[in-house]
Design a protein around this motif. Structure first.
Motif, PDB file in Angstrom:
ATOM      1  N   ASP A 288       0.809  -1.221   0.000  1.00  0.00           N
ATOM      2  CA  ASP A 288       0.000   0.000   0.000  1.00  0.00           C
ATOM      3  C   ASP A 288       0.841   1.269   0.000  1.00  0.00           C
ATOM      4  OD1 ASP A 288      -2.473  -1.249   0.018  1.00  0.00           O
ATOM      5  OD2 ASP A 288      -2.522  -1.383   2.203  1.00  0.00           O
ATOM      6  N   ASP A 289       1.991   1.211   0.654  1.00  0.00           N
ATOM      7  CA  ASP A 289       2.801   2.420   0.786  1.00  0.00           C
ATOM      8  C   ASP A 289       3.871   2.571  -0.296  1.00  0.00           C
ATOM      9  OD1 ASP A 289       4.395   0.332   1.650  1.00  0.00           O
ATOM     10  OD2 ASP A 289       5.039   1.312   3.502  1.00  0.00           O
TER      11      ASP A 289
ATOM     12  N   PRO B  52       5.575   3.959  -3.424  1.00  0.00           N
ATOM     13  CA  PRO B  52       5.401   5.302  -3.999  1.00  0.00           C
ATOM     14  C   PRO B  52       4.475   5.346  -5.213  1.00  0.00           C
ATOM     15  CG  PRO B  52       7.699   4.938  -3.444  1.00  0.00           C
ATOM     16  CD  PRO B  52       6.990   3.632  -3.226  1.00  0.00           C
TER      17      PRO B  52
ATOM     18  N   VAL C 263       0.825   4.990  -3.930  1.00  0.00           N
ATOM     19  CA  VAL C 263       0.396   6.223  -3.254  1.00  0.00           C
ATOM     20  C   VAL C 263       0.117   7.315  -4.278  1.00  0.00           C
ATOM     21  CG1 VAL C 263       1.097   8.048  -1.657  1.00  0.00           C
ATOM     22  CG2 VAL C 263       1.582   5.648  -1.114  1.00  0.00           C
TER      23      VAL C 263
END
Length: 116
Positions: A30-31, A33, A36
């Motif tokens: 999910d995190d 880059p 995001v």
């Protein structure tokens, strides 16, 4: 989440919580880059399930229907049972990924745009 779908340029063009064979097969955290940066910051909305179909040409309907018939049975049953599509639901991301792959990311955005 998410499994990502990429366009011909290698950019993310769709996200899915589940593996979508032939569409969203690459898993990224999910995190990451890229994830995001891709995730929309727009306000959530709901459209009728028939809205994208009404917006498609006859040729697009044939192409999308063929792709949907090749989708996993569970995914098809969830779509068939839904009465609307919410941007906050996994179904929206799955449908967007499929439309992006079959038509184009830009056309998927048009088809799934809010109703006015």
């Amino acid at each position: 989440m998410p499994y990502v779908m990429r366009n011909v340029d290698g950019d993310i063009c769709g996200l899915s919580e589940q593996l979508q064979e032939g569409y969203a097969e690459e898993f990224l955290p999910d995190d990451a880059p890229e994830v995001v940066a891709y995730q929309p910051t727009a306000v959530a909305y709901i459209i009728g399930k028939s809205t994208p179909w009404r917006r498609m040409s006859d040729d697009e309907v044939a192409d999308v229907d063929a792709a949907m018939q090749a989708a996993p049975l569970k995914q098809r049953r969830i779509y068939e049972a839904a009465s609307y599509i919410s941007t906050e639901d996994e179904l929206f991301g799955t449908l967007k990924a499929l439309l992006s792959a079959v038509l184009s990311p830009a056309r998927a955005e048009e088809l799934l745009a809010p109703e006015t």
